[in-house]
Design a protein around this motif. Structure first.
Motif, mmCIF file in Angstrom:
data_model
loop_
_atom_site.group_PDB
_atom_site.id
_atom_site.type_symbol
_atom_site.label_atom_id
_atom_site.label_comp_id
_atom_site.label_asym_id
_atom_site.label_seq_id
_atom_site.Cartn_x
_atom_site.Cartn_y
_atom_site.Cartn_z
ATOM 1 N N LEU A 129 50.823 38.009 36.546
ATOM 2 C CA LEU A 129 49.463 38.533 36.728
ATOM 3 C C LEU A 129 48.467 37.394 36.713
ATOM 4 C CD1 LEU A 129 49.537 41.554 34.266
ATOM 5 C CD2 LEU A 129 49.193 41.704 36.733
ATOM 6 N N THR A 130 47.363 37.562 37.428
ATOM 7 C CA THR A 130 46.295 36.569 37.331
ATOM 8 C C THR A 130 45.435 36.835 36.099
ATOM 9 O OG1 THR A 130 44.727 37.867 38.607
ATOM 10 C CG2 THR A 130 46.172 36.383 39.857
ATOM 11 N N LEU A 131 44.693 35.811 35.696
ATOM 12 C CA LEU A 131 43.737 35.980 34.595
ATOM 13 C C LEU A 131 42.728 37.074 34.944
ATOM 14 C CD1 LEU A 131 43.026 32.207 33.846
ATOM 15 C CD2 LEU A 131 44.548 33.732 32.589
ATOM 16 N N LYS A 132 42.325 37.115 36.199
ATOM 17 C CA LYS A 132 41.354 38.122 36.642
ATOM 18 C C LYS A 132 41.916 39.539 36.481
ATOM 19 C CE LYS A 132 38.179 38.772 40.554
ATOM 20 N NZ LYS A 132 37.783 38.248 41.880
ATOM 21 N N ASN A 172 43.532 40.008 43.838
ATOM 22 C CA ASN A 172 44.769 39.633 44.523
ATOM 23 C C ASN A 172 45.911 39.381 43.539
ATOM 24 O OD1 ASN A 172 42.682 37.919 46.751
ATOM 25 N ND2 ASN A 172 44.141 39.456 47.450
ATOM 26 N N VAL A 175 44.179 40.448 34.261
ATOM 27 C CA VAL A 175 44.237 40.745 32.826
ATOM 28 C C VAL A 175 42.865 41.192 32.321
ATOM 29 C CG1 VAL A 175 44.612 39.705 30.550
ATOM 30 C CG2 VAL A 175 46.196 39.203 32.431
ATOM 31 N N LYS A 176 41.815 40.518 32.786
ATOM 32 C CA LYS A 176 40.450 40.903 32.369
ATOM 33 C C LYS A 176 40.092 42.301 32.861
ATOM 34 C CE LYS A 176 38.741 36.157 32.304
ATOM 35 N NZ LYS A 176 38.043 35.133 33.101
#
Lengths: 266, 266
Positions: free
Chosen positions: B21-24, B117, B26-27
């Motif tokens: 997963l991207t950090l984005k 994405n 997760v947020k």
């Protein structure tokens, strides 16, 4: 310094914003002894590897740059010393960017290699436009091709057009007039086309137009590298599509945007 | 509960492991009020949205499943109540998976939409095999196509073969014999081919073979959905390529693997 056997991580930095890194990439950076930094990656990425030695190995098309063989030697040398080398590449390391050659060199040296995937700029470009790359009303897929002829030769534009897939063209800005002309021989003049520069980064700019105006509109609006060119009917689904495109697909009452729509990231 | 205007995030869950997963992403999950969960996404992803109401909206090909129109109504209803709805999709939301239709519905409702994405399984499959999707010795690009005919119709295999791009074929396991036969009419029988099932997940399995043996080897080894089929000379660069493939490309002294190479994730 790590005294065990070293290793190399081919790390995909994604299209720009650090938010688009994966958790796996963040962990690999935190564990790096040496970071080799591509100049298409966001330079702020080094803040995630505060203890690592950082070496910039930019290799922008057409510019004086670090030769590929030297980059490969650097990776090998540091890893053979027992260090964890993180080779940072923009986008996804496995789409363009010579990962194939680097993997071969590292394997021949008997080194462990880890690959960390990332977001390629074609996906970020689609997100910027708010479109699916493969809207099922229009196509059954998407083709990512490079127009960087020194690396890959000239793509077969006739064959690509015949697939009816959405086309995501990388490294094409220097030859956008030739690419558009080649595609116009096989696709309708009003095929939706877009350019997204610095997709997924804070300097992102996007342009929506049609194939026969693509080169003039993009050059006229000052678009340059790095950018992704998208061509295909799926691109016309963008809410930002110019009014003539929305009329073409039968929508009424859409926003009356000018035919040339250039939008900067917020 | 959020009393402001709601919004919808189309969130790409990547190929499986939460590390991808991207950090984005997760947020966005941490801020979600409602999570609509695709059944190709890793179900553990809900641990990242502990306060959210989770609704499973699986839609596996051929199975009884949640109709698309119902999913779209759910997203719209919750967002219009002022909630932050996160629609979780496997892979990248903009590659297959009907994001186009969902974006149109949400825009017609005047809702704010954010796209996050992620890593599509074709990239994870290439990482599993240790190959570039676009080794410049072999090709100038990669085409991602779906063989799910109800959604997209039959791809033009002749045109795709003519592009000489690497082919990454999604949702093709039920028709792998027909796909291989169609490609064999246009590509050499010894074209490298691979199948990666559950790419990027803990149950990942991979198979390397050649086009004329693809269907028999994959079915014989019990490969099924979800899987990505990769076809093209770039695939033969894998260090796991069978010995006859390594001989074909002129290498000596490679590992003498059996012609059929099935590898489970560690």
């Amino acid at each position: 310094m790590n005294t065990d056997t070293g290793k190399v991580t081919l790390l995909s930095a994604g299209p720009g914003e650090l938010d688009l890194l994966t958790l796996k990439a963040v962990k690999a950076l935190a564990a790096a002894d040496v970071v080799l930094l591509d100049d298409l990656a966001n330079p702020d990425i080094v803040t995630l590897a505060p203890q690592a030695r950082v070496i910039r190995v930019g290799k922008r098309g057409g510019c004086r740059s670090t030769p590929q063989a030297f980059i490969e030697r650097l990776m090998r040398r540091y890893a053979l010393k027992g260090l964890h080398v993180v080779r940072v590449k923009g986008g996804d390391a496995l789409l363009f960017g010579r990962a194939g050659e680097e993997l071969a060199v590292l394997r021949d040296a008997g080194l462990a290699v880890e690959i960390v995937n990332g977001i390629s700029s074609g996906f970020a470009a689609a997100a910027a436009l708010g479109v699916s790359l493969t809207h099922r009303r229009h196509c059954h897929g998407v083709s990512f091709v490079t127009a960087h002829t020194e690396d890959h030769g000239e793509p077969d534009w006739a064959a690509l057009a015949a697939t009816r897939t959405t086309l995501a063209i990388y490294m094409g800005m220097r030859r956008i007039d030739g690419i558009a002309a080649a595609l116009l021989a096989h696709l309708p003049a009003d095929t939706p086309a877009a350019v997204v520069q610095w997709a997924g980064g804070i300097d992102e700019r996007r342009l929506l137009t049609r194939l026969d105006r693509l080169a003039a509109d993009a050059l006229g609006a000052g678009f340059g590298s790095p950018a992704v060119i998208l061509v295909g009917d799926a691109v016309g689904e963008s809410a930002e599509a110019p009014c003539w495109e929305r009329e073409r697909r039968g929508e009424q009452g859409g926003k009356m945007l000018p035919a040339l729509s250039v939008v900067r990231a917020a």
